[in-house]
Design a protein around this motif. Sequence first.
Motif, PDB file in Angstrom:
ATOM      1  N   ASP A 143      97.216  47.451  72.329  1.00 56.02           N
ATOM      2  CA  ASP A 143      97.169  48.472  71.465  1.00 56.02           C
ATOM      3  C   ASP A 143      97.945  49.425  71.708  1.00 56.02           C
ATOM      4  N   ASP A 144      98.218  50.377  71.074  1.00 55.73           N
ATOM      5  CA  ASP A 144      99.818  51.511  71.265  1.00 55.73           C
ATOM      6  C   ASP A 144      99.594  52.380  72.439  1.00 55.73           C
ATOM      7  N   HIS A 163      88.989  50.513  83.851  1.00 58.13           N
ATOM      8  CA  HIS A 163      89.392  52.079  84.222  1.00 58.13           C
ATOM      9  C   HIS A 163      88.433  51.622  85.368  1.00 58.13           C
ATOM     10  N   LYS A 164      86.994  51.701  86.030  1.00 55.89           N
ATOM     11  CA  LYS A 164      86.139  51.614  87.071  1.00 55.89           C
ATOM     12  C   LYS A 164      86.582  50.921  88.071  1.00 55.89           C
ATOM     13  N   TYR A 178     104.885  47.648  81.459  1.00 53.51           N
ATOM     14  CA  TYR A 178     104.889  48.904  80.386  1.00 53.51           C
ATOM     15  C   TYR A 178     106.259  49.056  79.604  1.00 53.51           C
ATOM     16  N   ALA A 179     107.152  48.976  80.367  1.00 53.60           N
ATOM     17  CA  ALA A 179     108.791  49.735  80.001  1.00 53.60           C
ATOM     18  C   ALA A 179     108.463  48.996  78.534  1.00 53.60           C
ATOM     19  N   SER A 195      98.151  53.891  84.122  1.00 51.77           N
ATOM     20  CA  SER A 195      96.674  53.130  83.980  1.00 51.77           C
ATOM     21  C   SER A 195      95.770  52.744  82.167  1.00 51.77           C
ATOM     22  N   GLU A 196      96.500  53.291  81.941  1.00 52.92           N
ATOM     23  CA  GLU A 196      95.540  53.275  80.089  1.00 52.92           C
ATOM     24  C   GLU A 196      96.116  51.744  79.580  1.00 52.92           C
ATOM     25  N   PHE A 197      97.608  51.402  80.751  1.00 58.89           N
ATOM     26  CA  PHE A 197      98.195  49.699  80.294  1.00 58.89           C
ATOM     27  C   PHE A 197      97.130  48.569  80.515  1.00 58.89           C
TER      28      PHE A 197
END
Length: 262
Positions: free
Chosen positions: A206-207, A152-153, A184-185, A214-216
């Motif tokens: 992980d789901d 994330h950073k 992602y899709a 961003s989380e993907f």
Amino acid sequence: MLRWLFLRPGSRRAIPDALWEETLSISPSFDHLDREARARLKTLSEAFLREKRFYGAHGLELTDAMVVRIAALAALLILELGLVAYRGWVGIVLYPEAFMIPRREMDAAGAVHEYAEIASGEAWEDGPVLLSWPDVEAACAGYSVVLHEFAHKLDLLNGAADGMPRLHSGISAAKWLRALEEAYADFCGRVAAMETSTTCVVLPLDDYAAEDYSEFFAVASETFFTDPRALESAYPDFYRLLAQYYRQDPLGCAAGAPPVSR
Ligand SMILES: [Zn+2]
């Protein structure tokens, strides 16, 4: 216990060899590194420890083993990017357990909702990285809260948390965006299918990766280093782009990954 070595401001101590070997042996995420790369990772981890400051929250006592473990994983992400990729912030806060983060959101009708969300980690824009130590220790194939938050950073380095970090020249932003959107899709489709299926559906990530781009990116990054075969099998195009971005290939076979540069 060596807890004082790296916790003194300005400490310039080297990581003891025994502690370093023990740290690398804990996680298979370092297995793709040869002897030379491991030596560079140690030097980078020591520079990381000199630049960053660790804090124990809620009375958590920090030890050198704890801070070196986090430094080594954080440095793994930037081994070929340099410490400059973590510029603009200093603190890393370790909690003795999962912690609560106060949230405040306004809905479409203008009503403000305040609530607390339990978290194992969080990366603040221009601020610290927060980590739950039990979750750091719980790392396994497909899961590493340290790799996740430090990814994330990297995503935040160019402003928005949008799944697109600052790309090197030679990596097409359009190609990155297309691969990210397609992966992602597809992943969101798999999660939706899993939720309605009566049979067991195994996800490649992980789901939580279905939350947003961003989380993907963060989940794909932790999978890239902890379970690379799963990511490469499901999303080979995005795997290759991550190999180009990190300038590393945990599988050692990503076509198109440029040679390691320093
Ligand atoms: Zn996240």
